[in-house]
Design an enzyme around this catalytic site. Structure first.
Site, PDB file in Angstrom:
ATOM      1  N   SER A  95     -70.556   3.590   6.019  1.00 42.87           N
ATOM      2  CA  SER A  95     -70.429   4.634   7.040  1.00 42.87           C
ATOM      3  C   SER A  95     -71.726   4.765   7.840  1.00 42.87           C
ATOM      4  CB  SER A  95     -70.016   5.949   6.372  1.00 42.87           C
ATOM      5  OG  SER A  95     -69.638   6.912   7.329  1.00 42.87           O
ATOM      6  N   ASP A 217     -58.304   4.028   9.346  1.00 44.78           N
ATOM      7  CA  ASP A 217     -59.496   4.833   9.060  1.00 44.78           C
ATOM      8  C   ASP A 217     -59.629   5.890  10.152  1.00 44.78           C
ATOM      9  OD1 ASP A 217     -62.035   5.892   8.648  1.00 44.78           O
ATOM     10  OD2 ASP A 217     -63.008   3.959   8.350  1.00 44.78           O
ATOM     11  N   HIS A 245     -61.631   5.972   4.674  1.00 46.79           N
ATOM     12  CA  HIS A 245     -62.991   5.659   5.102  1.00 46.79           C
ATOM     13  C   HIS A 245     -63.896   5.199   3.955  1.00 46.79           C
ATOM     14  CE1 HIS A 245     -66.228   5.744   7.966  1.00 46.79           C
ATOM     15  NE2 HIS A 245     -66.933   6.620   7.280  1.00 46.79           N
TER      16      HIS A 245
END
Length: 267
Positions: A95, A217, A245
């Site tokens: 991320s 996502d 995610h």
């Protein structure tokens, strides 16, 4: 200050083997990698750590001034790499850590020799010709909700971020991780994350790079993965058959396999 204690650094795997650094994202800690790391330690030296303000890091080392930009987190990475005297390590960032890795690789190029970006997003806000997944109003509302009631926000948003509603235990794990973070620190990290724009940094990435996106996502839609792949020279894009995610939890085997295939091209 002992950086290894400050960032709760743990190291596993054979001494002298190529090094892989696993970095967590917002609201998480190194435990998020527990289903991936063991499969790497047979052949690689695996470094795990917590950003200051997360997990079991030394919270007394946190300051709003330093961690109000991604550069502060990149400095954590650089200092961990230097404390361990890493050379040409492969940095795996989940991320927001994908972009932190880009900044760290620029700051200490001798320490980081390749990047794996897991569900990356260089900018979360839609722009002309760019889809980040959120409007500016969406992000303003998200941050306002987070800042007014962080625990309530966590209980609602974590399952959405995780996806996989048929596996509620995954959403609950992410909720617990979010809720374990100090709310004041989480508010700063959230603003730093969701208001960041690292698109201009991508063209300067000069190391081999793997971009791992998920098939579905809500935080980093596939348009973002395609953008990162197009912007990063000599990158490779792999779409995981995964939802949500956090594929290192929802699809650890596929995530591990993709990372290992990339690592094998580096050794």
């Amino acid at each position: 200050m002992d950086i290894r204690l400050r960032n709760n650094v743990t190291v596993a795997g054979p001494a002298g083997a190529p090094v892989v650094v696993l970095a967590h994202g917002f609201g998480c800690d190194q435990n998020m990698w527990r289903l991936v790391a063991p499969a790497l330690t047979d052949r690689y030296r695996v470094v795990l750590f917590d950003y200051v303000g997360s997990g079991r890091s030394d919270l007394s080392a946190w300051s709003q001034e330093r961690y109000s930009s991604l550069d502060g987190y990149a400095q954590d990475v650089a200092e961990v790499c230097e404390a361990l005297d890493l050379q040409r390590a492969v940095f795996v960032g989940h991320s927001v850590s994908a972009m932190i890795g880009v900044l760290a690789a620029r700051a200490v190029p001798e320490r980081i020799g390749a990047l794996v970006m897991v569900a990356p997003s260089p900018c979360y806000i839609d722009d002309d010709g760019y889809r980040g997944g959120f409007s500016a109003q969406d992000i303003d509302e998200l941050l306002a909700s987070l800042e007014s009631n962080y625990l309530g926000w966590s209980s609602v948003m974590a399952p959405v971020i995780m996806g996989n509603p048929e596996r509620p235990e995954l959403g609950q794990e992410l909720t617990n991780s979010f809720c374990a973070t100090d709310p004041d620190i989480a508010r700063v990290f959230a603003r730093t994350t969701f208001l960041s724009d690292s698109r201009d940094e991508l063209k300067d990435v000069s190391v081999p790079t793997l971009v791992l996106e998920c098939a579905q996502d809500v935080i980093a839609p596939r348009e973002v993965g395609a953008y990162v792949h197009a912007a990063v020279p000599s990158s490779r894009l792999v779409t995981l058959d995964a939802t949500g995610h956090c594929p290192q939890l929802s699809a650890p085997d596929a995530t591990t396999r993709a990372i290992l295939e990339f690592l094998e091209t580096r050794t």
